[in-house]
Write an enzyme that holds these catalytic residues in place. Structure first.
Site, mmCIF file in Angstrom:
data_model
loop_
_atom_site.group_PDB
_atom_site.id
_atom_site.type_symbol
_atom_site.label_atom_id
_atom_site.label_comp_id
_atom_site.label_asym_id
_atom_site.label_seq_id
_atom_site.Cartn_x
_atom_site.Cartn_y
_atom_site.Cartn_z
ATOM 1 N N ARG A 103 0.833 -1.201 0.000
ATOM 2 C CA ARG A 103 0.000 0.000 0.000
ATOM 3 C C ARG A 103 0.870 1.253 0.000
ATOM 4 O O ARG A 103 2.085 1.163 0.110
ATOM 5 C CB ARG A 103 -0.959 -0.011 1.205
ATOM 6 C CG ARG A 103 -0.234 -0.355 2.511
ATOM 7 C CD ARG A 103 -0.812 0.262 3.706
ATOM 8 N NE ARG A 103 -0.764 1.700 3.657
ATOM 9 C CZ ARG A 103 0.311 2.450 3.902
ATOM 10 N NH1 ARG A 103 1.478 1.894 4.212
ATOM 11 N NH2 ARG A 103 0.253 3.758 3.852
ATOM 12 N N GLY A 104 0.192 2.426 -0.116
ATOM 13 C CA GLY A 104 0.929 3.679 -0.258
ATOM 14 C C GLY A 104 1.133 3.933 -1.743
ATOM 15 O O GLY A 104 1.510 3.027 -2.498
ATOM 16 N N ALA A 105 0.865 5.175 -2.159
ATOM 17 C CA ALA A 105 0.829 5.472 -3.599
ATOM 18 C C ALA A 105 2.113 5.066 -4.351
ATOM 19 O O ALA A 105 2.041 4.339 -5.355
ATOM 20 C CB ALA A 105 0.514 6.959 -3.792
ATOM 21 N N ARG A 153 -6.584 -0.574 -7.614
ATOM 22 C CA ARG A 153 -7.084 0.494 -6.718
ATOM 23 C C ARG A 153 -7.211 1.761 -7.563
ATOM 24 O O ARG A 153 -6.328 2.037 -8.381
ATOM 25 C CB ARG A 153 -6.127 0.745 -5.536
ATOM 26 C CG ARG A 153 -6.080 -0.405 -4.540
ATOM 27 C CD ARG A 153 -5.285 -0.022 -3.288
ATOM 28 N NE ARG A 153 -6.047 0.836 -2.384
ATOM 29 C CZ ARG A 153 -5.513 1.432 -1.318
ATOM 30 N NH1 ARG A 153 -4.213 1.313 -1.058
ATOM 31 N NH2 ARG A 153 -6.263 2.163 -0.512
ATOM 32 N N GLN A 198 -3.522 2.993 9.839
ATOM 33 C CA GLN A 198 -2.158 3.017 9.297
ATOM 34 C C GLN A 198 -1.214 3.831 10.191
ATOM 35 O O GLN A 198 -0.022 3.534 10.273
ATOM 36 C CB GLN A 198 -2.157 3.615 7.874
ATOM 37 C CG GLN A 198 -2.717 2.698 6.804
ATOM 38 C CD GLN A 198 -4.199 2.913 6.579
ATOM 39 O OE1 GLN A 198 -4.920 3.338 7.486
ATOM 40 N NE2 GLN A 198 -4.672 2.605 5.380
ATOM 41 N N ASP A 242 -2.128 10.770 -2.716
ATOM 42 C CA ASP A 242 -2.347 9.662 -3.651
ATOM 43 C C ASP A 242 -2.508 10.154 -5.087
ATOM 44 O O ASP A 242 -2.197 9.440 -6.031
ATOM 45 C CB ASP A 242 -3.557 8.835 -3.212
ATOM 46 C CG ASP A 242 -3.188 8.036 -1.980
ATOM 47 O OD1 ASP A 242 -3.244 8.603 -0.868
ATOM 48 O OD2 ASP A 242 -2.779 6.868 -2.141
ATOM 49 N N ASN A 278 -5.904 12.341 -0.560
ATOM 50 C CA ASN A 278 -5.086 11.572 0.389
ATOM 51 C C ASN A 278 -6.029 10.846 1.345
ATOM 52 O O ASN A 278 -7.263 10.981 1.250
ATOM 53 C CB ASN A 278 -4.112 12.489 1.138
ATOM 54 C CG ASN A 278 -3.074 11.700 1.931
ATOM 55 O OD1 ASN A 278 -2.459 10.772 1.397
ATOM 56 N ND2 ASN A 278 -2.892 12.018 3.199
ATOM 57 N N LYS A 279 -5.463 10.095 2.241
ATOM 58 C CA LYS A 279 -6.238 9.263 3.173
ATOM 59 C C LYS A 279 -7.371 10.044 3.826
ATOM 60 O O LYS A 279 -7.179 11.203 4.230
ATOM 61 C CB LYS A 279 -5.263 8.708 4.223
ATOM 62 C CG LYS A 279 -5.871 7.817 5.285
ATOM 63 C CD LYS A 279 -6.682 6.662 4.711
ATOM 64 C CE LYS A 279 -5.914 5.803 3.743
ATOM 65 N NZ LYS A 279 -6.783 4.858 2.982
#
Ligand code: MRU
Length: 338
Positions: free
Chosen positions: A14-16, A62, A172, A213, A223-224
């Site tokens: 995970r994570g862009a 995603r 996270q 992201d 973003n998140k």
């Protein structure tokens, strides 16, 4: 390839930046498999179709982080270019794919270092940071993005402490950022997401640094989930709000934040915590994984090409023109292999 796509979907990776790298290697994996496993007839054409299908599947694992489709598109473009050569064979396609994936991997590692360097220069002495989600080694292939700014500032002796949002629903911040910062010996305190306003009101936050992201052409930042409310609070309290991201997260092809596809995840991620129910059975819940922070709330965007400031349309345009990229059209062919 399905296992790579599943790992991305389930957030095992995970994570862009990191899902971009995983997507690039997943596409290369399809090319390597195609070179290894076929009979002799029309091998190059079949290999290209396999890579095409794998790229289409990986790119949509995603939807929000642009790094994923962009990195997959770059590897696919390299494969297609190799297929144009008169003596093209599946081995040449696989070599081209792997070389491009390694190039992306290398670029992202260098980007982390540069983001840390540019970002640390913005940090005041004795800085008390607030950050959200996870933007470190577990989201990239090196020191991270927002987290690279934090670690570089501490390395330069300018950090004091880090407030880490727990980042519901999937925690996270609590699970990953808290672990990473403690492992690096950086003083941190875990707080509930709902504590940010109170911390700022009490003058305990000098700057907010978050990742991204996808950053639209006008500077709106996806973003998140929970990032937007931090930006509003930061504006209200006069606290600088910085976004740190590699140029691979800039998306000049998406005009504004409202054009960014926002991932909707399983609502059970909200109604449960570590697999245990935290709401009555059958409670309706919304699994929106990201939000959009309007550019007007962003003090600056720290990239590996430098610090971008308003007017963002111009600064993002210039930074993304200098970035290696192939955009969505390379993924236009979605046909299945014969
Ligand atoms: O759903 P996740 O955990 O992949 O979300 C990650 C984030 O929102 C990060 O802030 C972003 O990808 C930047 S990572 C360097």
């Amino acid at each position: 390839v399905p296992a790579v796509a599943a790992a991305i979907r389930s957030l095992a990776v995970r994570g862009a930046p990191l899902i971009g790298i995983a997507g690039a290697y997943g596409t290369a994996l399809a090319a390597v498999r195609a070179a290894a496993g076929r009979g002799r007839s029309a091998r190059t054409r079949r290999a290209l179709m396999d890579v095409d299908a794998a790229a289409a599947a990986l790119a949509k694992a995603r939807p929000t982080a642009v790094n994923l489709p962009a990195a997959v598109a770059r590897v696919l473009a390299a494969v297609r270019a190799a297929a144009e050569a008169p003596d093209a064979d599946p081995e040449a396609l696989a070599g081209a794919a792997l070389r491009e994936a390694v190039r992306i991997d290398d670029e992202e590692r260098e980007a982390c270092v540069a983001i840390g360097r540019f970002g640390a220069a913005l940090v005041p002495d004795g800085a008390r940071f607030l950050t959200h989600c996870n933007t470190g080694t577990l989201a990239t292939n090196w020191d991270g993005t927002a987290q690279a700014v934090i670690t570089a500032a501490f390395d330069a002796g300018r950090g004091s402490t880090v407030w880490v949002d727990e980042t519901r629903p999937l925690l996270q911040g609590a699970r990953l950022t808290a672990w990473e910062l403690q492992r690096r010996g950086i003083p941190m305190t875990l707080v509930a997401d709902t504590a940010a306003g109170s911390l700022m009101a009490r003058g305990l936050v000098d700057l907010v640094v978050v990742g991204a992201d996808r950053i639209a052409a006008n500077g709106d930042v996806a973003n998140k989930i929970g990032t937007y409310q931090l930006a509003v609070l930061a504006k209200h309290h006069g606290v600088p709000f910085y976004v740190a991201a590699p140029v691979s997260t800039l998306d000049p092809g998406t005009p504004t934040g409202s054009d960014i596809p926002i991932e909707d995840r399983d609502p059970r991620e909200v109604t449960t915590l570590n697999g245990r129910a935290v709401a009555p059975a059958g409670t309706p819940a919304a699994g929106q994984a990201f939000d959009v922070t309007p550019a007007a709330l962003v003090s600056a965007i720290v990239t590996d090409r430098g610090v971008l400031r308003a007017p963002f349309r111009r600064s993002i345009g210039a930074a993304s023109r200098s970035a290696p990229s192939v955009r969505e059209p390379a993924l236009a062919s979605r046909r299945e292999p014969a």
